[in-house]
Design an enzyme around this catalytic site. Structure first.
Site, PDB file in Angstrom:
ATOM      1  N   ARG A  37      22.949   9.113  31.835  1.00  0.00           N
ATOM      2  CA  ARG A  37      24.330   8.645  31.989  1.00  0.00           C
ATOM      3  C   ARG A  37      24.838   8.185  30.631  1.00  0.00           C
ATOM      4  O   ARG A  37      24.181   7.400  29.947  1.00  0.00           O
ATOM      5  CB  ARG A  37      24.459   7.499  32.992  1.00  0.00           C
ATOM      6  CG  ARG A  37      25.935   7.087  33.164  1.00  0.00           C
ATOM      7  CD  ARG A  37      26.193   6.097  34.270  1.00  0.00           C
ATOM      8  NE  ARG A  37      27.639   5.939  34.461  1.00  0.00           N
ATOM      9  CZ  ARG A  37      28.235   5.728  35.626  1.00  0.00           C
ATOM     10  NH1 ARG A  37      27.521   5.649  36.716  1.00  0.00           N
ATOM     11  NH2 ARG A  37      29.546   5.606  35.699  1.00  0.00           N
ATOM     12  N   LEU A  86      24.317   4.440  39.190  1.00  0.00           N
ATOM     13  CA  LEU A  86      24.236   5.841  39.590  1.00  0.00           C
ATOM     14  C   LEU A  86      25.543   6.365  40.199  1.00  0.00           C
ATOM     15  O   LEU A  86      25.735   7.577  40.304  1.00  0.00           O
ATOM     16  CB  LEU A  86      23.078   6.058  40.572  1.00  0.00           C
ATOM     17  CG  LEU A  86      21.685   5.791  39.975  1.00  0.00           C
ATOM     18  CD1 LEU A  86      20.597   6.056  41.001  1.00  0.00           C
ATOM     19  CD2 LEU A  86      21.449   6.660  38.736  1.00  0.00           C
ATOM     20  N   TRP A 135      36.965   6.838  25.545  1.00  0.00           N
ATOM     21  CA  TRP A 135      37.039   7.596  24.294  1.00  0.00           C
ATOM     22  C   TRP A 135      38.508   7.746  23.884  1.00  0.00           C
ATOM     23  O   TRP A 135      38.866   7.551  22.716  1.00  0.00           O
ATOM     24  CB  TRP A 135      36.401   8.976  24.494  1.00  0.00           C
ATOM     25  CG  TRP A 135      36.339   9.826  23.265  1.00  0.00           C
ATOM     26  CD1 TRP A 135      35.294   9.920  22.388  1.00  0.00           C
ATOM     27  CD2 TRP A 135      37.363  10.702  22.773  1.00  0.00           C
ATOM     28  NE1 TRP A 135      35.610  10.809  21.385  1.00  0.00           N
ATOM     29  CE2 TRP A 135      36.871  11.291  21.596  1.00  0.00           C
ATOM     30  CE3 TRP A 135      38.640  11.038  23.215  1.00  0.00           C
ATOM     31  CZ2 TRP A 135      37.614  12.206  20.855  1.00  0.00           C
ATOM     32  CZ3 TRP A 135      39.395  11.933  22.472  1.00  0.00           C
ATOM     33  CH2 TRP A 135      38.871  12.517  21.298  1.00  0.00           C
ATOM     34  N   SER A 163      33.626  12.895  41.483  1.00  0.00           N
ATOM     35  CA  SER A 163      32.932  12.268  42.611  1.00  0.00           C
ATOM     36  C   SER A 163      33.871  12.143  43.814  1.00  0.00           C
ATOM     37  O   SER A 163      35.101  12.235  43.674  1.00  0.00           O
ATOM     38  CB  SER A 163      32.433  10.877  42.212  1.00  0.00           C
ATOM     39  OG  SER A 163      33.516   9.963  42.152  1.00  0.00           O
ATOM     40  N   ASP A 215      30.186  10.241  31.626  1.00  0.00           N
ATOM     41  CA  ASP A 215      31.137   9.130  31.759  1.00  0.00           C
ATOM     42  C   ASP A 215      31.657   8.689  30.393  1.00  0.00           C
ATOM     43  O   ASP A 215      30.950   8.805  29.388  1.00  0.00           O
ATOM     44  CB  ASP A 215      30.442   7.958  32.478  1.00  0.00           C
ATOM     45  CG  ASP A 215      31.429   6.951  33.022  1.00  0.00           C
ATOM     46  OD1 ASP A 215      32.636   7.269  33.111  1.00  0.00           O
ATOM     47  OD2 ASP A 215      30.997   5.835  33.368  1.00  0.00           O
ATOM     48  N   ASN A 269      36.346   9.624  43.056  1.00  0.00           N
ATOM     49  CA  ASN A 269      37.374   9.887  42.042  1.00  0.00           C
ATOM     50  C   ASN A 269      38.731  10.251  42.649  1.00  0.00           C
ATOM     51  O   ASN A 269      39.749  10.263  41.947  1.00  0.00           O
ATOM     52  CB  ASN A 269      36.913  10.976  41.060  1.00  0.00           C
ATOM     53  CG  ASN A 269      35.823  10.509  40.106  1.00  0.00           C
ATOM     54  OD1 ASN A 269      34.982  11.286  39.664  1.00  0.00           O
ATOM     55  ND2 ASN A 269      35.807   9.210  39.758  1.00  0.00           N
TER      56      ASN A 269
END
Ligand code: IPE
Ligand code: IPE
Ligand code: MG
Length: 242
Positions: free
Chosen positions: A190, A197, A35, A75, A30, A78
């Site tokens: 993570r 989670l 970033w 996921s 993640d 997502n």
């Protein structure tokens, strides 16, 4: 207590990783978006850098041996992202397979997908199928990529399959999870400072050690991975006993 009481603890000497290292590590990768944001770059650049972090990590498995590594790449939730970001992520996945499959196959890595990847476009599905077939005979390390993965849906599927067979037991559910042929999950990492989670490996994480780091995924280096493995080696796992 009778020594025949059920135990979640693996039998000692059952092929645990070297020097008390974890056999199976999973990572929630993640922080790509943050970033990029910090650098005033488009999110896609964060995802691109994230793929480089994956490449470096996989290369470092020679020095950081584990039996299995499971990476959360996409996921079931997502799909709620903007279409252009989903397209960027799909394109990166295809590029990764085209570009890196030779190296991965030659390094003895066996690829695996957890989650239902059939929903991606035909080209992606073909590339994934090819990559799975190409690496099926490898046995140095299993690299599982979680694509369109959600743990709750996985548990429902497994429970249904168990029910069809007969009794719904812990053992029967575990046998029908996407990770059934992998070692028990020992360590779940993570990145990016989030402490949740996000529907990843909920069943498998029952007795995993959890490791959270503020490092954003594109910055996560093999040295950071080493730190997490060292942290694991120092943990005392009790499995509910004393
Ligand atoms: C993880 O980075 C990559 C995927 C979920 C595909 P994010 O895209 O979630 O990055 P943040 O959380 O917005 O920083
Ligand atoms: C989890 O990250 C999914 C992946 C890393 C693929 P998210 O960024 O999607 O999770 P949330 O939204 O912070 O819970
Ligand atoms: Mg995120």
């Amino acid at each position: 207590m009778s020594s025949s009481a059920p135990s979640k603890a693996p039998a000692s000497g059952s092929g645990a990783g070297t020097r008390g290292g974890p056999r199976h590590v999973a990572i929630i990768m993640d922080g790509n978006g943050r970033w990029a944001k910090k650098r005033l770059l488009p999110r896609a650049m964060g995802h691109k850098k994230g793929v480089e972090a994956v490449r470096n990590l996989v290369r470092s498995l020679r020095e950081n041996p584990v039996e299995a590594l499971t990476l959360y790449a996409f996921s079931t939730e997502n799909w709620g992202r903007p279409a252009d970001e989903i397209a960027d992520l799909t394109a990166l996945m295809k590029h990764f397979i085209r570009n890196d499959l030779d190296e991965i196959a030659q390094a003895g890595v066996k690829l695996k997908i957890v989650g239902d990847y059939s929903v991606f476009d035909d080209e992606a599905v073909k590339l994934i199928d090819g990559a799975l077939a190409r690496t099926a005979g490898n046995n140095k390390v299993t690299l599982a990529i979680a694509l369109n993965y959600g743990a709750q849906a996985e548990i429902v599927r497994a429970a249904r399959a168990a029910a069809e067979e007969g009794e719904i037991t812990e053992e029967a559910i575990a046998r029908h999870l996407d990770t059934a042929d992998m070692p028990p999950l020992d360590l779940l990492i993570r990145t990016s400072g989030e402490v949740r989670l996000s529907n990843f490996l909920l069943w498998q994480a029952a007795y995993a050690e959890l490791y959270f780091t503020d490092v954003l995924w594109p910055d996560f280096s093999p040295a950071h991975f080493r730190e997490a493995l060292d942290h694991f080696a120092g943990r005392e796992r009790r499995y509910g006993g004393r």
